[in-house]
Design a protein around this motif. Structure first.
Motif, short mmCIF file in Angstrom:
data_model
loop_
_atom_site.label_atom_id
_atom_site.label_comp_id
_atom_site.label_asym_id
_atom_site.label_seq_id
_atom_site.Cartn_x
_atom_site.Cartn_y
_atom_site.Cartn_z
N THR A 68 2.77 9.98 12.99
CA THR A 68 2.57 9.22 11.75
C THR A 68 1.08 9.10 11.42
N ASN A 96 -0.48 10.37 4.63
CA ASN A 96 -0.15 11.30 5.72
C ASN A 96 0.75 12.45 5.28
N ARG A 132 10.47 16.75 12.41
CA ARG A 132 9.58 15.71 12.95
C ARG A 132 8.47 16.35 13.79
N GLU A 177 0.84 -1.21 0.00
CA GLU A 177 0.00 0.00 0.00
C GLU A 177 0.88 1.26 0.00
P1 GDP Z 1 7.03 8.16 9.65
O1 GDP Z 1 8.52 8.19 9.93
O2 GDP Z 1 6.23 8.98 10.62
O3 GDP Z 1 6.68 8.50 8.21
O4 GDP Z 1 6.54 6.65 9.89
P2 GDP Z 1 7.21 5.22 9.57
O5 GDP Z 1 8.65 5.36 9.16
O6 GDP Z 1 6.89 4.33 10.73
O7 GDP Z 1 6.36 4.68 8.34
C1 GDP Z 1 6.62 5.12 7.01
C2 GDP Z 1 5.30 5.39 6.33
O8 GDP Z 1 4.61 4.15 6.16
C3 GDP Z 1 4.32 6.27 7.10
O9 GDP Z 1 4.56 7.64 6.91
C4 GDP Z 1 2.98 5.85 6.53
O10 GDP Z 1 2.70 6.52 5.31
C5 GDP Z 1 3.19 4.37 6.25
N1 GDP Z 1 2.64 3.56 7.34
C6 GDP Z 1 3.18 3.35 8.57
N2 GDP Z 1 2.39 2.56 9.31
C7 GDP Z 1 1.30 2.28 8.53
C8 GDP Z 1 0.11 1.50 8.72
O11 GDP Z 1 -0.12 0.88 9.77
N3 GDP Z 1 -0.75 1.45 7.65
C9 GDP Z 1 -0.51 2.10 6.48
N4 GDP Z 1 -1.41 2.00 5.48
N5 GDP Z 1 0.60 2.84 6.27
C10 GDP Z 1 1.48 2.92 7.27
#
Ligand code: GDP
Length: 140
Positions: free
Chosen positions: A93, A114, A87, A62
Motif C-alpha cells: 500500500t 498509490n 496484489r 483525503e
Molecule cells: P490497499 O488495499 O493496498 O489499497 O490498502 P487499504 O485497503 O488499506 O487502503 C485503501 C486506500 O486508502 C489505499 O490504497 C490508500 O490510497 C489509502 N490509504 C491507506 N492508508 C492510508 C494512510 O495512512 N494515509 C493516506 N493518506 N491514505 C491511506
C-alpha cells in the motif's frame, strides 16, 4: 489454481500522469487479462460508497478527495489466482515498502497517491466488480 476474477482501478494520480497503458501492460505481463474496462470520473457519493469500509479512518476525507480529483480506469481482471497475483504485482500500500518491479514501486507517489487498487479477497472482488460493472459489460 483456479481461474479467478478480480477488480482493479488505475487511480486519478496515475491517469493524470498518462500511465493507463503502462500500468495495464504491467498487469498483462503478469498474466492477467483485462475482460472489462471503462474510464469514469467518480462522484463523491460513489467514492464514499466504494470505500465505505474505511469511513472511520483518519485518511477517509483525503482518500475520497483523491479519488474524485480526476478520471479512474475501473477494470475486471481474469487469470489463474488473479486476486493474489494482482496484489503481488501492485505491491505494498505504501510505495516506500513496495518491492522492486511492482506497479506501486515503479509509479506510485505516496501512500495516498498509490496509483492502483486491487480486491483483497474473493468476496470483495465480487462486490467491487458488481459495484462498477453489469454482467453484459464483462467479456471474458
Ligand atoms: P490497499 O488495499 O493496498 O489499497 O490498502 P487499504 O485497503 O488499506 O487502503 C485503501 C486506500 O486508502 C489505499 O490504497 C490508500 O490510497 C489509502 N490509504 C491507506 N492508508 C492510508 C494512510 O495512512 N494515509 C493516506 N493518506 N491514505 C491511506
Amino acid at each position: 489454481m483456479a481461474i479467478e476474477r478480480t477488480f482493479s482501478m488505475i487511480k486519478p494520480d496515475a491517469t493524470k500522469r498518462n500511465l493507463t497503458g503502462a500500468i495495464t501492460k504491467m498487469l498483462e505481463d503478469a498474466g492477467l487479462r483485462v475482460i472489462a474496462s471503462k474510464r469514469v470520473w467518480m462522484s463523491k457519493r460513489e467514492a464514499e460508497g466504494f470505500y465505505a469500509v474505511h469511513k472511520e479512518r483518519p485518511f477517509f476525507g483525503e482518500l475520497v478527495e483523491g479519488m474524485t480529483s480526476g478520471p479512474t480506469v475501473v477494470q475486471v481482471l481474469e487469470g489463474e489466482g488473479a486476486i493474489l497475483k494482482n496484489r503481488e504485482i501492485m505491491g505494498a500500500t505504501n510505495p516506500a515498502n513496495a518491492d522492486e518491479g511492482t506497479i506501486r514501486k515503479t509509479h506510485a507517489l505516496s501512500i495516498g497517491e498509490n496509483s492502483v487498487h486491487g480486491s483483497d479477497a474473493p468476496e470483495t472482488a465480487a462486490q467491487e466488480i458488481a459495484y462498477w460493472f453489469s454482467e453484459t459489460e464483462i467479456v471474458g
